[in-house]
Design an enzyme around this catalytic site. Structure first.
Site, PDB file in Angstrom:
ATOM      1  N   GLU A   1      45.040 -47.718  37.078  1.00 42.40           N
ATOM      2  CA  GLU A   1      46.328 -48.017  37.705  1.00 42.40           C
ATOM      3  C   GLU A   1      47.361 -47.088  37.088  1.00 42.40           C
ATOM      4  O   GLU A   1      47.505 -47.062  35.860  1.00 42.40           O
ATOM      5  CB  GLU A   1      46.724 -49.479  37.442  1.00 42.40           C
ATOM      6  CG  GLU A   1      45.802 -50.494  38.106  1.00 42.40           C
ATOM      7  CD  GLU A   1      46.162 -51.948  37.770  1.00 42.40           C
ATOM      8  OE1 GLU A   1      46.111 -52.785  38.657  1.00 42.40           O
ATOM      9  OE2 GLU A   1      46.483 -52.236  36.594  1.00 42.40           O
TER      10      GLU A   1
ATOM     11  N   HIS B   1      46.620 -47.424  33.248  1.00 45.21           N
ATOM     12  CA  HIS B   1      45.879 -48.617  32.828  1.00 45.21           C
ATOM     13  C   HIS B   1      44.412 -48.481  33.217  1.00 45.21           C
ATOM     14  O   HIS B   1      44.038 -48.659  34.381  1.00 45.21           O
ATOM     15  CB  HIS B   1      46.519 -49.862  33.457  1.00 45.21           C
ATOM     16  CG  HIS B   1      45.900 -51.134  33.005  1.00 45.21           C
ATOM     17  ND1 HIS B   1      45.477 -52.122  33.861  1.00 45.21           N
ATOM     18  CD2 HIS B   1      45.595 -51.564  31.760  1.00 45.21           C
ATOM     19  CE1 HIS B   1      44.959 -53.115  33.163  1.00 45.21           C
ATOM     20  NE2 HIS B   1      45.013 -52.798  31.891  1.00 45.21           N
TER      21      HIS B   1
ATOM     22  N   ASN C   1      45.182 -57.298  37.362  1.00 50.75           N
ATOM     23  CA  ASN C   1      45.183 -58.462  36.478  1.00 50.75           C
ATOM     24  C   ASN C   1      46.130 -59.552  36.969  1.00 50.75           C
ATOM     25  O   ASN C   1      45.931 -60.734  36.685  1.00 50.75           O
ATOM     26  CB  ASN C   1      45.514 -58.055  35.040  1.00 50.75           C
ATOM     27  CG  ASN C   1      44.342 -57.344  34.396  1.00 50.75           C
ATOM     28  OD1 ASN C   1      43.207 -57.461  34.861  1.00 50.75           O
ATOM     29  ND2 ASN C   1      44.597 -56.592  33.339  1.00 50.75           N
TER      30      ASN C   1
ATOM     31  N   SER D   1      48.250 -53.108  28.657  1.00 50.00           N
ATOM     32  CA  SER D   1      47.849 -54.026  29.722  1.00 50.00           C
ATOM     33  C   SER D   1      49.040 -54.850  30.177  1.00 50.00           C
ATOM     34  O   SER D   1      49.018 -55.404  31.273  1.00 50.00           O
ATOM     35  CB  SER D   1      46.792 -55.012  29.217  1.00 50.00           C
ATOM     36  OG  SER D   1      45.751 -54.334  28.591  1.00 50.00           O
TER      37      SER D   1
HETATM   38  P1  NAD Z   1      41.391 -51.977  19.585  1.00 49.35           P
HETATM   39  O1  NAD Z   1      41.976 -52.928  18.604  1.00 49.35           O
HETATM   40  O2  NAD Z   1      39.933 -51.964  19.818  1.00 49.35           O
HETATM   41  O3  NAD Z   1      41.814 -50.501  19.169  1.00 49.35           O
HETATM   42  C1  NAD Z   1      43.091 -50.135  18.751  1.00 49.35           C
HETATM   43  C2  NAD Z   1      42.950 -48.947  17.834  1.00 49.35           C
HETATM   44  O4  NAD Z   1      44.251 -48.414  17.594  1.00 49.35           O
HETATM   45  C3  NAD Z   1      42.352 -49.284  16.458  1.00 49.35           C
HETATM   46  O5  NAD Z   1      41.268 -48.422  16.187  1.00 49.35           O
HETATM   47  C4  NAD Z   1      43.509 -49.049  15.503  1.00 49.35           C
HETATM   48  O6  NAD Z   1      43.095 -48.589  14.217  1.00 49.35           O
HETATM   49  C5  NAD Z   1      44.280 -47.978  16.251  1.00 49.35           C
HETATM   50  N1  NAD Z   1      45.680 -47.807  15.811  1.00 49.35           N
HETATM   51  C6  NAD Z   1      46.566 -48.757  15.470  1.00 49.35           C
HETATM   52  N2  NAD Z   1      47.745 -48.176  15.105  1.00 49.35           N
HETATM   53  C7  NAD Z   1      47.572 -46.840  15.224  1.00 49.35           C
HETATM   54  C8  NAD Z   1      48.388 -45.727  14.977  1.00 49.35           C
HETATM   55  N3  NAD Z   1      49.630 -45.888  14.527  1.00 49.35           N
HETATM   56  N4  NAD Z   1      47.888 -44.501  15.197  1.00 49.35           N
HETATM   57  C9  NAD Z   1      46.620 -44.339  15.639  1.00 49.35           C
HETATM   58  N5  NAD Z   1      45.780 -45.358  15.880  1.00 49.35           N
HETATM   59  C10 NAD Z   1      46.256 -46.602  15.676  1.00 49.35           C
HETATM   60  O7  NAD Z   1      42.187 -52.234  20.941  1.00 49.35           O
HETATM   61  P2  NAD Z   1      41.709 -51.917  22.442  1.00 49.35           P
HETATM   62  O8  NAD Z   1      41.012 -53.108  22.994  1.00 49.35           O
HETATM   63  O9  NAD Z   1      41.066 -50.593  22.468  1.00 49.35           O
HETATM   64  O10 NAD Z   1      43.117 -51.850  23.177  1.00 49.35           O
HETATM   65  C11 NAD Z   1      43.953 -50.719  23.095  1.00 49.35           C
HETATM   66  C12 NAD Z   1      44.965 -50.775  24.218  1.00 49.35           C
HETATM   67  O11 NAD Z   1      44.293 -50.788  25.464  1.00 49.35           O
HETATM   68  C13 NAD Z   1      45.858 -52.011  24.201  1.00 49.35           C
HETATM   69  O12 NAD Z   1      47.146 -51.654  24.622  1.00 49.35           O
HETATM   70  C14 NAD Z   1      45.200 -52.911  25.207  1.00 49.35           C
HETATM   71  O13 NAD Z   1      46.079 -53.833  25.785  1.00 49.35           O
HETATM   72  C15 NAD Z   1      44.739 -51.903  26.231  1.00 49.35           C
HETATM   73  N6  NAD Z   1      43.631 -52.331  27.095  1.00 49.35           N
HETATM   74  C16 NAD Z   1      42.582 -53.007  26.565  1.00 49.35           C
HETATM   75  C17 NAD Z   1      41.534 -53.390  27.409  1.00 49.35           C
HETATM   76  C18 NAD Z   1      40.343 -54.115  26.843  1.00 49.35           C
HETATM   77  O14 NAD Z   1      39.593 -54.697  27.627  1.00 49.35           O
HETATM   78  N7  NAD Z   1      40.104 -54.066  25.545  1.00 49.35           N
HETATM   79  C19 NAD Z   1      41.560 -53.060  28.779  1.00 49.35           C
HETATM   80  C20 NAD Z   1      42.654 -52.344  29.271  1.00 49.35           C
HETATM   81  C21 NAD Z   1      43.685 -51.980  28.415  1.00 49.35           C
END
Ligand code: NAD
Length: 424
Positions: A151, A139, A189, A118
């Site tokens: 995006e 994104h 955003n 993000s």
């Molecule tokens: P989350 O914490 O729910 O999930 C992250 C996952 O990654 C976890 O299950 C974790 O175990 C796993 N992980 C960590 N290290 C790892 C590795 N080395 N190999 C494999 N898996 C691994 O996080 P999220 O909310 O799903 O966010 C993930 C990404 O998406 C981030 O970059 C975040 O900024 C982006 N994002 C989030 C949102 C949102 O609203 N949550 C929206 C857009 C983008």
């Protein structure tokens, strides 16, 4: 480039909903996380999402075929024949760099890596690999299987072919895939941040209450008010984003001190049971405004009292001026001075700054904001409806009163000088 097989690394909130989006378009998906437990939790999320889609009309048989396309993994054995990897691990530069390096070592040289970050710079993440030309930002919005926007953000070294493939892949998922040049917070955003901040400044100045501001925003164009949205996403997440935008863009993104106070008091929103509103902890249903919010506002007012008058500090002086002016007004006069445009003028102005920087095509801007935020009209349409000359006039007035948050974009001035009434 043809995409036949996809992998997703990180089976959390985003990874699992992206897996549903990707399998829903018929692509086989490998869903990888760190260990069995994390993968199991990810697959359970996938099952829950599919079950809710069945409730809404997806045939059970289709849901089962879709589920069969998703293969779980805790290692990279299945990665050599993957064409596109979507990285959705935690938002941490070091973690993402390690993952991208591992991918670089375990994937075919032709594979494209799309990061769902993000906020982290695509150009920097790409440097963790020996294929920066094949790294791109994709994104997705939460929840990725329902939200229509993606995006596509090329870094400095991303090839034209990689960016085009990412756009085409986004379209193959049935999404509006908008190319956005790399900038902090990307397009949606970045614009959202300006509006969310302004809602807080309005509250801080006392020009309207939480409920009045939320209601005005919803009646105008939003699916949800800024404070209800803030409570949904969490004030802690909001504070981190606001600080990041302030650091990257400077004064016009200055966050209101309210946000920091909310985090200090654990008024994080739905997840802590109270934010701008109060919630039932179990059902997360809103029960009413948070009665303790007035204490937060009192603390913020105390900040004004703490400003030493002899010491000249432009930031605090401005805050003091603003607070002094607005809180000294009688209640009715205060409320009469709130106009909903005040929330949207910073977003509109940011839209002109984005076009000025050529971050996206003008014709993509409103559709992206509508698909990403659920707005009924995008900021450029709102600007045309208000009248470009009127937008400029209001921004100039607000700039005189509040400073940098309202400094009119030069491109908006040029449109007005050129007698234009619309942007696209
Ligand atoms: P989350 O914490 O729910 O999930 C992250 C996952 O990654 C976890 O299950 C974790 O175990 C796993 N992980 C960590 N290290 C790892 C590795 N080395 N190999 C494999 N898996 C691994 O996080 P999220 O909310 O799903 O966010 C993930 C990404 O998406 C981030 O970059 C975040 O900024 C982006 N994002 C989030 C949102 C949102 O609203 N949550 C929206 C857009 C983008």
């Amino acid at each position: 480039m043809q995409i036949s097989k996809v992998a997703i690394v990180g089976a959390g909130t985003m990874g699992s909903s992206i897996a549903v989006a990707v399998s829903g378009s018929g692509f086989p998906v490998v869903l990888k996380d760190v260990d069995e437990e994390a993968v199991r939790a990810g697959l359970q999320r996938v099952d829950r999402l599919l079950a809710s889609m069945v409730k809404k009309g997806l045939p059970q048989h289709d849901a089962e075929s879709q589920r069969a396309l998703i293969e779980a993994a805790t290692n990279y054995e299945a990665f050599p024949d993957v064409d596109l990897v979507i990285e959705a691990v935690a938002e941490n530069l070091d973690v993402k760099r390690v993952v991208l390096k591992e991918l670089d070592d375990n994937c075919n040289v032709h594979a494209i890596f799309a990061t769902n970050t993000s906020s982290l710079p695509i150009t920097l993440l790409a440097q963790a690999t020996r294929r920066p030309d094949k790294v791109v930002g994709m994104h997705f919005f939460n929840p990725a299987h329902l939200m229509k926007l993606v995006e596509v953000v090329p870094g400095l070294d991303t090839s034209t072919d990689t960016a085009r493939t990412a756009v085409e892949f986004g379209q193959a998922l049935g999404k509006l895939a908008v190319r956005v040049e790399e900038c902090p917070s990307f397009l949606v955003n970045r614009l959202l941040g300006r509006y969310m901040n302004e809602a807080l400044w309005c509250l801080q100045e006392g020009v309207a209450t939480v409920e009045e501001i939320d209601r005005a925003a919803v009646e105008y164009v939003m699916p949800i008010g800024p404070f209800a949205l803030r409570d949904m996403n969490g004030a802690d997440v909001g504070l981190a984003v606001a600080r990041y935008n302030y650091q990257e863009y400077g004064e016009r993104f200055k966050p209101s001190p309210i946000l920091e106070q909310m985090v200090k008091r654990n008024f994080l929103g739905q997840k802590s049971g109270a934010g701008f509103y109060e919630y039932d902890r179990e059902t997360r249903k809103r029960s009413g405004p948070n009665p303790e919010l007035s204490e937060v506002l009192t603390d913020v007012r105390a900040l004004r009292a703490a400003v030493p008058s002899a010491h000249h500090n432009p930031e605090t002086d401005q805050l003091a001026r603003v607070l002094q002016t607005d809180f000294s007004q009688p209640e009715t006069a205060i409320h009469a001075s709130f106009r909903v445009e005040r929330l949207f003028l910073p977003m509109i102005n940011e839209a002109f700054l984005v076009l000025q920087e050529k971050i996206c095509q003008a014709e993509d801007l409103d559709p992206a904001l509508m698909a990403g935020l659920g707005m009924r009209k995008g900021p450029l349409t709102l600007a045309a409806e208000i009248g470009l000359a009127d937008c400029l006039r209001q921004l100039e007035e607000l700039f005189q009163r509040h400073g940098e948050r309202f400094r009119p974009a030069n491109l908006l001035k040029r449109y007005v000088w050129g007698g234009r009434t619309t942007v696209v």
